[in-house]
Write a protein that holds these residues in place. Structure first.
Motif, PDB file in Angstrom:
ATOM      1  N   LEU A  85      41.484  14.151  35.380  1.00 49.28           N
ATOM      2  CA  LEU A  85      41.589  14.675  34.016  1.00 49.28           C
ATOM      3  C   LEU A  85      42.829  14.131  33.320  1.00 49.28           C
ATOM      4  N   SER A  86      43.954  14.130  34.036  1.00 53.19           N
ATOM      5  CA  SER A  86      45.211  13.678  33.444  1.00 53.19           C
ATOM      6  C   SER A  86      45.168  12.199  33.084  1.00 53.19           C
ATOM      7  N   SER A  87      44.367  11.424  33.826  1.00 54.75           N
ATOM      8  CA  SER A  87      44.301   9.985  33.559  1.00 54.75           C
ATOM      9  C   SER A  87      43.401   9.647  32.374  1.00 54.75           C
ATOM     10  N   CYS A  88      42.398  10.496  32.101  1.00 58.77           N
ATOM     11  CA  CYS A  88      41.435  10.150  31.049  1.00 58.77           C
ATOM     12  C   CYS A  88      41.695  10.842  29.715  1.00 58.77           C
ATOM     13  N   LEU A  89      42.386  11.971  29.717  1.00 60.05           N
ATOM     14  CA  LEU A  89      42.575  12.727  28.471  1.00 60.05           C
ATOM     15  C   LEU A  89      43.305  11.958  27.365  1.00 60.05           C
ATOM     16  N   PRO A  90      44.329  11.170  27.684  1.00 57.27           N
ATOM     17  CA  PRO A  90      44.999  10.424  26.600  1.00 57.27           C
ATOM     18  C   PRO A  90      44.058   9.505  25.832  1.00 57.27           C
ATOM     19  N   ASN A  91      42.975   9.050  26.468  1.00 58.28           N
ATOM     20  CA  ASN A  91      41.990   8.213  25.782  1.00 58.28           C
ATOM     21  C   ASN A  91      40.916   9.038  25.081  1.00 58.28           C
ATOM     22  N   ILE A  92      40.646  10.224  25.625  1.00 58.31           N
ATOM     23  CA  ILE A  92      39.543  11.035  25.110  1.00 58.31           C
ATOM     24  C   ILE A  92      39.903  11.785  23.826  1.00 58.31           C
ATOM     25  N   VAL A  93      41.021  12.496  23.840  1.00 56.31           N
ATOM     26  CA  VAL A  93      41.347  13.392  22.727  1.00 56.31           C
ATOM     27  C   VAL A  93      41.458  12.663  21.384  1.00 56.31           C
ATOM     28  N   PRO A  94      42.146  11.504  21.302  1.00 58.19           N
ATOM     29  CA  PRO A  94      42.184  10.809  19.999  1.00 58.19           C
ATOM     30  C   PRO A  94      40.793  10.448  19.475  1.00 58.19           C
ATOM     31  N   LYS A  95      39.889  10.063  20.390  1.00 58.40           N
ATOM     32  CA  LYS A  95      38.523   9.725  19.969  1.00 58.40           C
ATOM     33  C   LYS A  95      37.768  10.965  19.478  1.00 58.40           C
ATOM     34  N   LEU A  96      38.014  12.083  20.138  1.00 61.29           N
ATOM     35  CA  LEU A  96      37.355  13.325  19.721  1.00 61.29           C
ATOM     36  C   LEU A  96      37.852  13.781  18.351  1.00 61.29           C
ATOM     37  N   THR A  97      39.126  13.563  18.077  1.00 62.88           N
ATOM     38  CA  THR A  97      39.649  13.942  16.756  1.00 62.88           C
ATOM     39  C   THR A  97      39.043  13.075  15.654  1.00 62.88           C
ATOM     40  N   GLU A  98      38.685  11.840  15.995  1.00 62.35           N
ATOM     41  CA  GLU A  98      38.061  10.957  15.002  1.00 62.35           C
ATOM     42  C   GLU A  98      36.668  11.450  14.605  1.00 62.35           C
ATOM     43  N   VAL A  99      35.898  11.949  15.581  1.00 62.72           N
ATOM     44  CA  VAL A  99      34.530  12.376  15.269  1.00 62.72           C
ATOM     45  C   VAL A  99      34.502  13.685  14.486  1.00 62.72           C
ATOM     46  N   LEU A 100      35.643  14.351  14.379  1.00 61.23           N
ATOM     47  CA  LEU A 100      35.691  15.596  13.610  1.00 61.23           C
ATOM     48  C   LEU A 100      35.435  15.346  12.124  1.00 61.23           C
ATOM     49  N   THR A 101      35.580  14.090  11.700  1.00 58.76           N
ATOM     50  CA  THR A 101      35.317  13.742  10.297  1.00 58.76           C
ATOM     51  C   THR A 101      34.031  12.925  10.159  1.00 58.76           C
ATOM     52  N   ASP A 102      33.182  12.948  11.195  1.00 57.57           N
ATOM     53  CA  ASP A 102      31.924  12.204  11.168  1.00 57.57           C
ATOM     54  C   ASP A 102      31.030  12.706  10.033  1.00 57.57           C
ATOM     55  N   SER A 103      30.174  11.807   9.566  1.00 59.30           N
ATOM     56  CA  SER A 103      29.293  12.155   8.443  1.00 59.30           C
ATOM     57  C   SER A 103      28.231  13.188   8.822  1.00 59.30           C
ATOM     58  N   HIS A 104      27.908  13.286  10.127  1.00 62.52           N
ATOM     59  CA  HIS A 104      26.880  14.239  10.555  1.00 62.52           C
ATOM     60  C   HIS A 104      27.521  15.525  11.072  1.00 62.52           C
ATOM     61  N   LEU A 166      49.470  18.446  27.045  1.00 65.51           N
ATOM     62  CA  LEU A 166      50.049  17.267  26.399  1.00 65.51           C
ATOM     63  C   LEU A 166      49.000  16.517  25.584  1.00 65.51           C
ATOM     64  N   ALA A 167      47.766  16.478  26.090  1.00 66.28           N
ATOM     65  CA  ALA A 167      46.707  15.749  25.390  1.00 66.28           C
ATOM     66  C   ALA A 167      46.418  16.361  24.021  1.00 66.28           C
ATOM     67  N   LEU A 168      46.566  17.683  23.900  1.00 66.08           N
ATOM     68  CA  LEU A 168      46.339  18.340  22.612  1.00 66.08           C
ATOM     69  C   LEU A 168      47.570  18.250  21.718  1.00 66.08           C
ATOM     70  N   ILE A 169      48.752  18.271  22.314  1.00 67.07           N
ATOM     71  CA  ILE A 169      49.992  18.265  21.535  1.00 67.07           C
ATOM     72  C   ILE A 169      50.291  16.891  20.941  1.00 67.07           C
ATOM     73  N   MET A 170      50.161  15.835  21.765  1.00 68.83           N
ATOM     74  CA  MET A 170      50.661  14.527  21.371  1.00 68.83           C
ATOM     75  C   MET A 170      50.005  13.930  20.117  1.00 68.83           C
TER      76      MET A 170
END
Length: 262
Positions: A85-104, A166-170
């Protein structure tokens, strides 16, 4: 049942699993969700490296169903073992924040749910208490970031700060560092300072001290001529409050005749 033996097949199964997340039947969707959790729970570090690129690529698909399925699978990574989890979260969270503004709308909701899943595995009590505020800032950065920064600034970090925290804070702090406002950038810097002064840094120093002691013992003091003067200078520096606390223990230990000098 198969555990890690199934890893080589996970990448081949993913496209089908992505489609099942958007299936018209509720029971199929629920089965896909259970399946994703089971897969993520059993992935090794190598398995995460195999799966993550495929899911991130799927986020760029035009089909909203494929995109939403990928987001849900990324959220299911919250069920990975802590090390993975600690190794993948830094890549996951920024991508998830991007989809929060998705058109759908359904992709947006999938992103929000995925972030909530990650927030649900936080173990740090201080961050756990303010997780809703963090998620609000990630979801509505223009409106909620300032409030979140102030909350983080007012938080006294007492416990170890885990990877999900950290993944949510950074992402929030990184955005603040890019803000035009000097006050906002100052708050971001102060938050990073507070995090670095948490007890986790004490644990790092403790482990480092033990490692240094092992090196001196194994290689001999002659290889570390500058070490003792540096240690004494650090203990006695005006910026350090360690001398008064540590010296009685140092003297007591040094006076014992029944233990080795190292």
């Amino acid at each position: 049942m198969l555990g890690k033996l199934f890893e080589p097949y996970v990448v081949h199964v993913l496209p089908h699993l992505l489609l099942c997340f958007g299936d018209g039947n509720q029971y199929v969707r629920e089965a896909a969700d259970d399946c994703a959790k089971a897969v993520m729970r059993n992935l090794s570090a190598h398995g995460v490296k195999l799966v993550l690129p495929s899911l991130l690529v799927a986020l760029e698909e035009e089909s909203w169903r494929t995109k939403a399925g990928s987001v849900e699978l990324l959220g299911a990574m919250a069920f990975c073992a802590p090390k993975q989890l600690s190794s993948c979260l830094p890549n996951i969270v920024p991508k998830l924040t991007e989809v929060l503004t998705d058109s759908h709308v359904k992709v947006q909701k999938a992103g929000q749910q995925a972030l909530r899943l990650i927030g649900s595995v936080i173990r740090n009590p201080e961050i756990l208490a303010i997780t809703p505020i963090l998620l609000d800032a990630l979801t509505e950065p223009s409106r909620r970031t300032q409030t979140c920064l102030q909350t983080l600034l007012d938080t006294k970090f007492v416990h170890f700060i885990d990877a999900p925290s950290l993944a949510l804070i950074m992402p929030i702090v990184q955005r603040a560092f890019q803000d035009r406002s000097t006050d906002t950038r100052k708050m971001a810097a102060q938050i990073i300072g507070n995090i670095c002064n948490s007890p986790s840094s004490l644990q790092v120093r403790t482990v480092s001290a033990k490692a240094l002691g092992a090196m001196v013992k194994g290689m001999g003091e002659s290889c570390f001529d500058d070490l003792l003067p540096w240690l004494m200078e650090t203990l006695a520096s005006e910026q350090s409050s360690k001398l008064d606390k540590l010296m009685p223990d140092v003297v007591a230990t040094a006076s014992k005749e029944d233990i080795a000098s190292t």
